[in-house]
Design an enzyme around this catalytic site. Structure first.
Site, short mmCIF file in Angstrom:
data_model
loop_
_atom_site.label_atom_id
_atom_site.label_comp_id
_atom_site.label_asym_id
_atom_site.label_seq_id
_atom_site.Cartn_x
_atom_site.Cartn_y
_atom_site.Cartn_z
N ARG A 19 0.83 -1.20 0.00
CA ARG A 19 0.00 0.00 0.00
C ARG A 19 0.87 1.25 0.00
O ARG A 19 0.58 2.22 -0.70
CB ARG A 19 -0.94 0.00 1.21
CG ARG A 19 -2.00 -1.09 1.17
CD ARG A 19 -2.84 -1.09 2.43
NE ARG A 19 -3.63 0.12 2.56
CZ ARG A 19 -4.31 0.45 3.67
NH1 ARG A 19 -4.29 -0.36 4.72
NH2 ARG A 19 -5.01 1.57 3.71
N CYS A 40 -1.48 6.08 8.86
CA CYS A 40 -1.79 4.73 8.37
C CYS A 40 -2.99 4.87 7.43
O CYS A 40 -3.04 5.81 6.65
CB CYS A 40 -2.06 3.77 9.52
SG CYS A 40 -3.42 4.26 10.60
#
Length: 274
Positions: free
Chosen positions: A178, A233
């Site tokens: 990611r 995050c």
């Protein structure tokens, strides 16, 4: 630097402490696709700390965002939490969402809060008492007071400025694929990649069997210095795991970018790297 984590042994020996409050901060679902078969079990006498529906700003389109101090204070009092409460928070995955609850209390000015290292799985492994979830319990109203500390939270404008100033080190707790922008984001409509200049330390690298790595191992991985640290995050949950890991080994100032990638990834005019 107060110890952010406690062991199952410590908690078991302090169960009769009159000011102790044990909080279950488990999430029903998570973006890491982690599963548990302990969702109907809790540590005996614990109270449910509902991050998703109660201790988040539910009117915000972004998930898991910081509630107002007034809302946090009201809901903490409903859980019977007082100014002098010793709070131990855990979750059913070992260490996953409990650091978010820890950070929320710190942000609201409560210092005597700790994470149960290993969470419910470690507690059960030791053979300590559990019970069926008591999610509907009513508690005597507490006298908790929220004293918001804005230094523990960062917003998108501050992060945008930091790309140029490099005043703080930005640490991204998401998985490497990611961070690198390989594949789609789990939340629809988000661009892929990371905030320019950020460093990738996936939260999974800092845990073993649901517990934080020993300090000597964390030092080798994290290599701390005294620069301020900002953690990000997907939605501000696992960033708190990285923050706690640094808290175990460093006194550097630490904060959370609360919007995290769910916000940054949909801002068309904000830069990204892959």
């Amino acid at each position: 630097m107060t110890a952010p984590i406690v062991s199952t042994t410590w908690l078991h020996t302090h169960l009769e402490e009159p000011n102790l409050v044990i909080l279950d901060a488990s999430l029903k679902d998570n973006q890491s696709s982690l599963k548990t078969d302990l969702e109907n079990i809790q540590i005996k006498g614990s109270r449910f700390f509902d991050i998703k529906n109660t201790f988040s700003e539910t009117n915000n389109p972004l998930p898991n965002t910081l509630p107002s101090p007034e809302k946090f204070e009201e809901e903490a009092r409903k859980l019977g939490i007082n100014k002098n409460s010793i709070i131990v928070v855990y979750d059913t995955l070992g260490v996953y969402s409990s650091p978010r609850a820890w950070w929320l209390f710190k942000t609201m000015g409560h210092q005597n809060v700790h994470i149960l290292d290993g969470g419910l799985p470690a507690w059960i492994e030791e053979g300590y008492k559990t019970e069926k979830n008591q999610r509907e319990d009513i508690y005597p109203i507490g006298d908790f007071e929220a004293n918001f500390n804005p230094n523990l939270v960062k917003n998108k404008e501050q992060l945008l400025k930091n790309i140029q100033t490099k005043e703080a080190i930005l640490i991204d707790a998401r998985a490497e694929n990611r961070f690198k922008g390989i594949g789609d984001e789990p939340r629809p409509g988000l661009r892929s990649g990371h905030i320019p200049g950020s460093i990738n330390i996936p939260y999974t690298q800092l845990l073993r069997d649901g517990k934080f790595l020993p300090k000597e191992e964390l030092l080798k991985i994290l290599k701390p210095n005294n620069k301020p640290l900002v953690f990000t995050c997907g939605s501000g949950v696992t960033a708190c795991i990285d923050l706690i890991a640094f808290e175990l080994i460093s006194d550097a100032p630490k904060s959370i970018y609360d919007g995290s990638w769910t916000e940054w990834g949909q801002l068309e005019n904000f830069p990204i790297e892959k």
